[in-house]
Design a protein around this motif. Sequence first.
Motif, PDB file in Angstrom:
ATOM      1  N   GLN A   1       3.864   1.768  -0.945  1.00 23.30           N
ATOM      2  CA  GLN A   1       4.672   1.961  -2.144  1.00 23.30           C
ATOM      3  C   GLN A   1       3.817   2.270  -3.374  1.00 23.30           C
ATOM      4  O   GLN A   1       4.342   2.649  -4.424  1.00 23.30           O
ATOM      5  CB  GLN A   1       5.521   0.710  -2.417  1.00 23.30           C
ATOM      6  N   GLY A   2       2.501   2.117  -3.222  1.00 21.79           N
ATOM      7  CA  GLY A   2       1.600   2.321  -4.359  1.00 21.79           C
ATOM      8  C   GLY A   2       1.375   3.784  -4.688  1.00 21.79           C
ATOM      9  O   GLY A   2       1.755   4.693  -3.935  1.00 21.79           O
ATOM     10  N   ASN A   3       0.781   4.007  -5.863  1.00 12.99           N
ATOM     11  CA  ASN A   3       0.421   5.362  -6.314  1.00 12.99           C
ATOM     12  C   ASN A   3       1.634   6.286  -6.355  1.00 12.99           C
ATOM     13  O   ASN A   3       1.560   7.468  -5.999  1.00 12.99           O
ATOM     14  CB  ASN A   3      -0.665   5.939  -5.403  1.00 12.99           C
ATOM     15  N   GLU A   4       2.763   5.711  -6.775  1.00 12.92           N
ATOM     16  CA  GLU A   4       4.020   6.467  -6.942  1.00 12.92           C
ATOM     17  C   GLU A   4       4.428   7.212  -5.667  1.00 12.92           C
ATOM     18  O   GLU A   4       4.921   8.345  -5.710  1.00 12.92           O
ATOM     19  CB  GLU A   4       3.895   7.455  -8.109  1.00 12.92           C
TER      20      GLU A   4
ATOM     21  N   GLN B   1       2.525   8.408  -3.366  1.00 14.33           N
ATOM     22  CA  GLN B   1       1.534   9.340  -2.832  1.00 14.33           C
ATOM     23  C   GLN B   1       0.804   8.762  -1.621  1.00 14.33           C
ATOM     24  O   GLN B   1       0.411   9.500  -0.717  1.00 14.33           O
ATOM     25  CB  GLN B   1       0.518   9.702  -3.924  1.00 14.33           C
ATOM     26  N   ASN B   2       0.626   7.440  -1.604  1.00 13.75           N
ATOM     27  CA  ASN B   2      -0.047   6.810  -0.454  1.00 13.75           C
ATOM     28  C   ASN B   2       0.729   7.064   0.830  1.00 13.75           C
ATOM     29  O   ASN B   2       0.144   7.315   1.893  1.00 13.75           O
ATOM     30  CB  ASN B   2      -0.202   5.311  -0.684  1.00 13.75           C
ATOM     31  N   TYR B   3       2.058   6.986   0.733  1.00  8.49           N
ATOM     32  CA  TYR B   3       2.888   7.212   1.926  1.00  8.49           C
ATOM     33  C   TYR B   3       2.739   8.655   2.402  1.00  8.49           C
ATOM     34  O   TYR B   3       2.577   8.908   3.601  1.00  8.49           O
ATOM     35  CB  TYR B   3       4.352   6.919   1.616  1.00  8.49           C
TER      36      TYR B   3
ATOM     37  N   TYR C   1       0.829  -1.209   0.000  1.00 13.39           N
ATOM     38  CA  TYR C   1       0.000   0.000   0.000  1.00 13.39           C
ATOM     39  C   TYR C   1       0.863   1.258   0.000  1.00 13.39           C
ATOM     40  O   TYR C   1       0.645   2.178  -0.798  1.00 13.39           O
ATOM     41  CB  TYR C   1      -0.934   0.020   1.209  1.00 13.39           C
TER      42      TYR C   1
ATOM     43  N   GLN D   1       0.263  10.715   1.872  1.00 15.17           N
ATOM     44  CA  GLN D   1      -1.082  10.928   2.417  1.00 15.17           C
ATOM     45  C   GLN D   1      -1.185  10.379   3.839  1.00 15.17           C
ATOM     46  O   GLN D   1      -1.801  11.004   4.714  1.00 15.17           O
ATOM     47  CB  GLN D   1      -2.118  10.275   1.512  1.00 15.17           C
TER      48      GLN D   1
END
Length: 442
Positions: free
Chosen positions: A397-400, A402-404, A395, A406
Amino acid sequence: MEIKLDKHSTNQASIKINLNEADYQPKVDAKLKDYAKKANIKGFRPGKAPFGMVKKLYGTSVLVEEINNILSSSLNDYIKEQSFKILGEPLPVVEDADAIDWKNQKEFEFEYKIGFVENVDVTLDKSIKATDYSLKVDKKAVNDAIENLRRQYGKMTNPEVSEENDFLYGDLKAADGSYEQTLSLPLSKMDGRSVKKFIGVEKGAEIEFDPSKAIKSDLSEVLNISEEEAAKISGNYTFTVQNINRTEDAALDQEFFDKVFGPDQVKTEEEFVAKVEEILGDNYNKETKVFNEEKIKEILVEKANIELPEAFLKEWLLKANDGKVTEADVEKEFPIYAKQLTWSLISNKIAEENEIKAEHEDVIAKTQDMVREQLAASGLGAQMEDNMDMFVNNYLQGNEGQNYMQMLTAVQNDKVLSLVKEKISLKEEKIDIDKFKELIEN
């Protein structure tokens, strides 16, 4: 080089950057000489083309590239030195850029529009009053939840005679032969007078009725047809019962307890009721926590009274989204964006003044809680705990990345709101679910 700030209002300004030949030409010449060493131009050996030819071929593109590099670094450095907080990104004045004569000009002036806020002032004290609502779990809510669970885990039977809330499977036909369908008819969707015809019947029974009058809910949904088709359904119809389907509520026994909460988590009816009440309480309080914190944010946003550069931000949002949104979209969504942006400014200011930081470990812990909730909702809870690290890493590492970011922001917000609750005057109040629904609606 000369950089000037021209304030048009309390939150909008322009930055003008003037460049003369001495600011950029040495870098342009150095880049062209480097090109000349490597250039592969037809008619010359690699790196042996005349400098004048290299300059003619690449001079303008190198000039544009180097000036853009100077502008970018100079603008960023200048903004960092200012006391104000810039919002969005600087917007170049395109009209001026289009008028540039790159081949002949020696001096250049570039202008950028900016939006900013001068100062974010947040004082946390007991003069700020808010209410911390919590929900009472009443017996009716617990009983309703248990009934739903018993129905959910109940077993299907096919009795000989129908009763209220059964499903009758059979053929629906129009008297004039214009319509025919085989379907499962839920008696719970029928009005009180019409449903009497369907109670106490056996397989093979034929029942005459008008579906448009008898079915009290959405007719198209019950018959699984379009709204246009449903509008034509009226008059005399016959329903022939092929089968009767009934869900018998699960017994309050160990098999049922284990299905709901896992093996041996609860062993008596009293423990089961207490567990349901506990879960309902947790769910209720998650909802009230979100509601309470949104209300606190609204109070602080109003108290801070931050004047945003609305016109600039709308223009920036339109250009930043590059054709993905229209002016109408921006106008419609701007109030929500403005509220979120204002809270972000307040949250960051409180975090800065109180040295609040979101650590990596906090991000991991919050993400684990989120994943556990999602797994529990899908019924996979405990058995997937061994794979928790994999779920969390995937999770974050996902969305380039951006998840981290957020989740990092969410952690900081949690810490800021915890501090706010300590500093302000918070009145605790227990309410029932009806009162809470009323608060949300208002």
